[in-house]
Design an enzyme around this catalytic site. Structure first.
Site, short mmCIF file in Angstrom:
data_model
loop_
_atom_site.label_atom_id
_atom_site.label_comp_id
_atom_site.label_asym_id
_atom_site.label_seq_id
_atom_site.Cartn_x
_atom_site.Cartn_y
_atom_site.Cartn_z
N GLU A 1 0.82 -1.21 0.00
CA GLU A 1 0.00 0.00 0.00
C GLU A 1 0.85 1.26 0.00
O GLU A 1 1.94 1.28 0.56
CB GLU A 1 -0.87 0.03 1.26
CG GLU A 1 -1.82 -1.12 1.33
CD GLU A 1 -2.64 -1.10 2.62
OE1 GLU A 1 -3.34 -2.07 2.85
OE2 GLU A 1 -2.54 -0.12 3.37
N CYS B 1 3.26 -6.34 15.78
CA CYS B 1 2.60 -5.42 16.71
C CYS B 1 1.10 -5.73 16.70
O CYS B 1 0.50 -5.85 15.62
CB CYS B 1 2.87 -3.97 16.30
SG CYS B 1 4.64 -3.64 16.14
N CYS C 1 -1.71 -3.62 14.73
CA CYS C 1 -1.39 -3.19 13.38
C CYS C 1 -1.89 -4.20 12.34
O CYS C 1 -1.59 -5.40 12.44
CB CYS C 1 0.12 -3.01 13.25
SG CYS C 1 0.66 -2.71 11.55
N GLY D 1 5.35 -2.55 6.64
CA GLY D 1 6.70 -3.06 6.84
C GLY D 1 7.55 -2.23 7.77
O GLY D 1 7.20 -1.10 8.12
N GLU D 2 8.66 -2.81 8.19
CA GLU D 2 9.59 -2.16 9.10
C GLU D 2 10.85 -1.77 8.29
O GLU D 2 11.64 -2.63 7.90
CB GLU D 2 9.93 -3.13 10.24
CG GLU D 2 11.13 -2.75 11.09
CD GLU D 2 11.09 -1.31 11.63
OE1 GLU D 2 10.02 -0.84 12.04
OE2 GLU D 2 12.15 -0.66 11.60
N SER E 1 10.23 5.80 9.81
CA SER E 1 9.60 5.39 11.06
C SER E 1 10.01 3.96 11.40
O SER E 1 9.88 3.06 10.58
CB SER E 1 8.08 5.48 10.92
OG SER E 1 7.44 4.99 12.08
N LEU F 1 6.86 4.30 19.85
CA LEU F 1 7.08 3.95 21.25
C LEU F 1 5.83 3.29 21.84
O LEU F 1 5.88 2.17 22.32
CB LEU F 1 7.47 5.22 22.03
CG LEU F 1 8.07 5.02 23.40
CD1 LEU F 1 9.31 4.12 23.38
CD2 LEU F 1 8.44 6.37 24.02
N HIS F 2 4.73 4.00 21.85
CA HIS F 2 3.39 3.48 22.19
C HIS F 2 3.20 3.06 23.65
O HIS F 2 2.06 2.83 24.08
CB HIS F 2 2.96 2.31 21.29
CG HIS F 2 2.98 2.61 19.83
ND1 HIS F 2 2.39 3.73 19.28
CD2 HIS F 2 3.54 1.94 18.78
CE1 HIS F 2 2.59 3.72 17.96
NE2 HIS F 2 3.28 2.66 17.64
N ASN G 1 -6.38 3.44 14.98
CA ASN G 1 -7.28 3.04 13.91
C ASN G 1 -7.72 1.61 14.22
O ASN G 1 -6.88 0.71 14.22
CB ASN G 1 -6.50 3.00 12.58
CG ASN G 1 -6.87 4.14 11.67
OD1 ASN G 1 -8.05 4.42 11.44
ND2 ASN G 1 -5.86 4.81 11.16
#
Ligand code: SAH
Ligand code: SF4
Length: 354
Positions: A90, A115, A118, A161-162, A191, A215-216, A290
């Protein structure tokens, strides 16, 4: 077929000189690709017809196929691309009220980090993207904008993706965003979920590219339950690497915080976060969660977010709430793919690669 976006300026020159054309023709083509951002060969009107038709039969302008697209009332465009091997990724274009036009692009098909909140994490990992597959997502939006008389100004590596789990390709694509597409380093953000060795490696690159860290949560117990990667690199190690980045780059670091109702929006988490970040050159970006199919909890309300920000203020830590863009079009990370797959088919749109 040969994808022209794969080529460096030298490789393009070799190709075109090899066809018996003078070298300056390659410069003209390069200009059409990245300055004028042509969407098809017919636009390249200052090239001889014979060269244009050879380009048309032997090369292509991009290898990503649009599989689905959604536009939101606020101008956000979300695109699902299919790759040559059938994988989906995406990319999102977000216009802001000022003149910014920001592309959010993917670095992997799926993600291995798991995560829990996500949509991409819930799908698992398929494969790394190549530098061109990453870079081309930005080129495609730049092309569309150019046709409207607008310019792509910012790029964030915040899609599926990371980026630091595909470090070399993400950095190679970033360098091309700067050199070929002319996006300034300060207008690019990477990010990461918090891969400590790569944060240090990135700091050593000496680039002025911005860094955002997801971080979250401010305590290891809470963070490990949301982001499994925290078991490998806990908060203490992560913050050490973040401090190293700030020292090396002199740049402010952004911490992302998906505000989850009743989970990480409590005064306890805000206090812990305040203590953790006190004195660090940083900024906290709060994004109300979200909701996704694989996670039961929902976004924090504005009252809880205000209380959270108020506590951070006491520690001198600036925090802002990011406007949720394209909330009506699945514009959260990985959500368009998840929803298209759930519906069982991709909505066809008439935009095959040129
Ligand atoms: N893998 C990188 C970049 C892609 S995710 C990273 O994790 O940083 C981009 C951002 O979206 C991250 O901050 C991520 O935590 C956040 N995110 C993922 N799913 C979300 C959701 N459902 N609601 C709000 N933010 C989400
Ligand atoms: Fe991967 Fe980022 Fe999603 Fe975590 S939030 S699963 S790191 S894409």
């Amino acid at each position: 077929m040969l994808n022209l976006y794969e080529l460096t300026a030298e490789q393009l020159a070799d190709l075109i000189v090899g066809w018996g054309e003078p070298r300056f023709r390659a410069k003209q083509v390069w200009k059409w690709l990245y300055d004028r951002r042509a969407a098809d060969f017919a636009q390249m009107t200052d090239l001889p017809k014979s060269l244009r038709s050879r380009l048309e039969t032997e090369t292509q302008l991009g290898a990503l196929t649009v599989a689905a697209e959604q536009s939101s009332g606020d101008g956000t465009v979300k695109r699902l691309y299919q790759l040559h091997d059938g994988q989906f990724i995406e990319a999102v274009l977000m216009p802001y009220d000022d003149d910014r036009r920001t592309a959010c692009i993917s670095t992997q098909a799926g993600c291995a980090m798991g995560c829990v909140f996500c949509a991409t994490g819930q799908m698992g990992f398929a494969r790394n993207l190549t530098p061109t597959e990453i870079f081309e997502q930005a080129v495609r939006f730049a092309r569309d904008l150019e046709a409207e008389g607008e310019r792509l100004s910012n790029v964030v590596l915040m899609g599926m993706g990371e980026p630091f789990h595909n470090y070399e390709a993400s950095l190679a694509a970033t360098r091309r965003l700067m050199s070929d597409l002319g996006i300034g380093a300060r207008h690019i953000t990477i990010s990461t979920v918090g891969l400590v060795p790569q944060i240090r490696q990135f700091a050593d690159e000496g680039l002025q590219v911005k860094l955002a860290v997801s971080l979250h949560a401010a305590t290891d117990g809470e963070r490990s339950s949301l982001l499994p990667v925290n078991k490998r690199w806990p908060i203490h190690d992560l913050l050490d690497a973040c401090r190293y980045y700030v020292e090396k780059s002199g740049r402010r670091i952004t911490f992302e915080w998906a505000a989850i109702h009743g989970e990480n929006d409590t005064p306890e988490q805000a206090l812990a976060l305040g203590k953790l970040l006190k004195g660090l050159l940083c900024h906290v970006n709060i994004i109300p969660l979200n909701p996704t199919g694989g996670y039961a909890l929902g976004p924090s309300g504005s009252d809880r977010i205000e209380r959270f920000i108020g506590i951070l203020e006491q520690y001198g830590i600036p925090a802002t709430v990011r406007v949720r863009r394209g909330i009506d079009i699945d514009a959260g990370c990985g959500q368009l793919k998840a929803n298209v797959l759930r519906r069982g088919s991709a909505a066809p749109v008439s935009d095959p690669p040129a």
